[in-house]
Design a protein around this motif. Structure first.
Motif, PDB file in Angstrom:
ATOM      1  N   PRO A 359       0.835  -1.204   0.000  1.00 38.68           N
ATOM      2  CA  PRO A 359       0.000   0.000   0.000  1.00 38.68           C
ATOM      3  C   PRO A 359       0.869   1.254   0.000  1.00 38.68           C
ATOM      4  O   PRO A 359       1.906   1.295   0.651  1.00 38.68           O
ATOM      5  CB  PRO A 359      -0.809  -0.116   1.297  1.00 38.68           C
ATOM      6  N   ARG A 360       0.431   2.289  -0.704  1.00 40.03           N
ATOM      7  CA  ARG A 360       1.192   3.530  -0.780  1.00 40.03           C
ATOM      8  C   ARG A 360       0.232   4.728  -0.691  1.00 40.03           C
ATOM      9  O   ARG A 360      -0.902   4.667  -1.146  1.00 40.03           O
ATOM     10  CB  ARG A 360       1.964   3.640  -2.106  1.00 40.03           C
ATOM     11  N   VAL A 361       0.729   5.801  -0.083  1.00 38.97           N
ATOM     12  CA  VAL A 361       0.028   7.085  -0.165  1.00 38.97           C
ATOM     13  C   VAL A 361       0.322   7.650  -1.554  1.00 38.97           C
ATOM     14  O   VAL A 361       1.482   7.794  -1.944  1.00 38.97           O
ATOM     15  CB  VAL A 361       0.500   8.061   0.931  1.00 38.97           C
ATOM     16  N   LEU A 362      -0.709   7.970  -2.290  1.00 37.95           N
ATOM     17  CA  LEU A 362      -0.560   8.397  -3.689  1.00 37.95           C
ATOM     18  C   LEU A 362      -0.677   9.908  -3.827  1.00 37.95           C
ATOM     19  O   LEU A 362      -1.280  10.572  -2.991  1.00 37.95           O
ATOM     20  CB  LEU A 362      -1.623   7.727  -4.551  1.00 37.95           C
ATOM     21  N   GLY A 363      -0.118  10.432  -4.898  1.00 41.96           N
ATOM     22  CA  GLY A 363      -0.362  11.812  -5.266  1.00 41.96           C
ATOM     23  C   GLY A 363       0.691  12.794  -4.788  1.00 41.96           C
ATOM     24  O   GLY A 363       1.414  12.565  -3.832  1.00 41.96           O
ATOM     25  N   ALA A 364       0.758  13.912  -5.506  1.00 39.51           N
ATOM     26  CA  ALA A 364       1.607  15.050  -5.147  1.00 39.51           C
ATOM     27  C   ALA A 364       0.695  16.219  -4.783  1.00 39.51           C
ATOM     28  O   ALA A 364      -0.308  16.463  -5.457  1.00 39.51           O
ATOM     29  CB  ALA A 364       2.504  15.432  -6.316  1.00 39.51           C
ATOM     30  N   ILE A 365       1.034  16.932  -3.713  1.00 43.20           N
ATOM     31  CA  ILE A 365       0.173  17.983  -3.200  1.00 43.20           C
ATOM     32  C   ILE A 365       0.754  19.357  -3.560  1.00 43.20           C
ATOM     33  O   ILE A 365       1.924  19.639  -3.322  1.00 43.20           O
ATOM     34  CB  ILE A 365       0.037  17.878  -1.661  1.00 43.20           C
ATOM     35  N   TYR A 366      -0.102  20.201  -4.114  1.00 47.92           N
ATOM     36  CA  TYR A 366       0.238  21.597  -4.408  1.00 47.92           C
ATOM     37  C   TYR A 366      -0.625  22.446  -3.482  1.00 47.92           C
ATOM     38  O   TYR A 366      -1.797  22.721  -3.770  1.00 47.92           O
ATOM     39  CB  TYR A 366      -0.029  21.923  -5.882  1.00 47.92           C
TER      40      TYR A 366
END
Length: 368
Positions: A359-366
């Motif tokens: 399992p992974r935390v997904l995404g890049a936050i702006y």
């Protein structure tokens, strides 16, 4: 008690027809069901759709063109968000984050990359809202396919203790989420949904899609063409697997075509290709299914739905409207949910679906 948060989900899929936006009310802890609010959509222009199609294969100056189109898309996404907020009578400050999938123009997990066009920084600036994007890359870095990512949301939104469900999204590509009563959730891309049918009717009639599958129903299946199309190794590969325009495109179809074929017969054969590949995925890997719920634009292709019912026999087929969300809004809602997962440092992928190492935390936050 947890205070509910509002997220916006943005989706523009492989059909290249529109940007869909939904407002989703979500509890931070995930202990209650998501609740769909307002929704809004803006169509792609003919020129934007054409430019994106050209970028799906190597071409001159494609790096600059991709970045410029990413800016164009981001402004269209921002316009869609503004329309959604206006319809909901909400200020940007009411929204915790936007989950934006971006527009896929390459998906090559076997080479270790995927590319969805969006200028996330520009989108955050234009909307004055935090943006979460680039959901697929972390899963691919962990050895996964990076797709499909919606099964975790389907499980959260549509999971049942009463019936074994399959949620079947028929967009340009068809993907399914297998939600058994017991055991782990699985899901994968079965192959083309609307993609080849849309491309063929555009070439032959200048239409963006075959409404209700009406043109396909005037034709007859071409057995040799169908057999040639089904011989693609992708169909015989076991999940986890994912696909896109990298496999299913007009050049590939043209190589299989039999000279002199009736265009309507080709369309009927393409519908059969979608129906058989979907059915094989369900009967081959999902076990005893009680019901299949359709979402995506292909849910309104009544000819395809009828053919699936014929092939699946007694399995009940409905749309996700029966579960509370109209078919056209499910994928955008999924990316609102995925944005919530990211903002709360919660995992968004299912390794049994994507094949990632965990399992992974997904995404890049702006951040806004």
């Amino acid at each position: 008690m947890d205070t509910a948060e509002l997220y916006i989900g943005l989706m523009s899929g492989t059909s290249l027809d529109a940007v869909d936006a939904v407002l989703l009310e979500l509890p931070p802890s995930g202990n209650a069901s998501p609740r769909l609010g307002h929704h809004y959509s803006l169509p792609y222009s003919t020129s934007l759709r054409s430019e994106l199609l050209q970028l799906h294969k190597p071409s001159d100056n494609e790096l600059e063109r991709s970045l410029l189109i990413g800016n164009t898309l981001s402004r269209l996404y921002a316009e869609t968000v503004a329309g959604l907020l206006e319809s909901a009578a909400l200020p940007p400050s009411a929204i915790r984050a936007i989950g934006c999938h971006g527009q896929t123009i390459r998906h090559r997990p076997e080479l270790g990359y995927t590319l969805q066009l969006v200028n996330s920084a520009l989108l955050a600036e234009q909307c004055d809202i935090t943006v979460v994007a680039d959901f697929r890359s972390r899963d691919i870095a962990a050895g996964g396919q990076g797709a499909p990512l919606v099964p975790a949301f389907h499980h959260a939104m549509f999971g049942s203790t009463l019936e074994h469900r399959v949620i079947l999204n028929i967009g340009g590509i068809a993907n399914l989420s297998n939600l058994p009563l017991q055991g782990e959730v699985t899901g994968w891309d079965s192959g083309p949904g609307n993609m080849l049918m849309d491309a063929w009717i555009m070439q032959q009639q200048g239409l963006t899609y075959d409404q209700h599958g009406a043109w396909a129903e005037t034709g007859q299946i071409i057995p040799d063409l169908l057999a040639s199309l089904l011989a693609l190794p992708y169909f015989g590969a076991s999940p986890p697997k994912s696909c896109g325009r990298d496999q299913f495109h007009m050049d590939w179809l043209q190589q299989q075509l039999i000279p002199g074929s009736n265009p309507a017969d080709v369309q009927r054969t393409l519908l059969e290709l979608s129906a058989i590949s979907i059915t094989d995925a369900i009967t081959g890997y999902c076990g005893a299914v009680d019901a299949v719920y359709l979402c995506g634009g292909g849910a309104y292709n009544t000819a395809l739905a009828r053919r699936l019912q014929q092939l699946l026999g007694t399995v009940r087929i409905e749309t996700t409207a029966a579960l509370g969300i109209a078919p056209e809004w499910v994928e955008a809602a999924a990316f609102a949910w995925l944005a919530r997962q990211t903002m709360h440092r919660s995992t968004g992928n299912l390794p049994a679906v994507t094949g990632a190492r965990g399992p992974r935390v997904l995404g890049a936050i702006y951040y806004n």
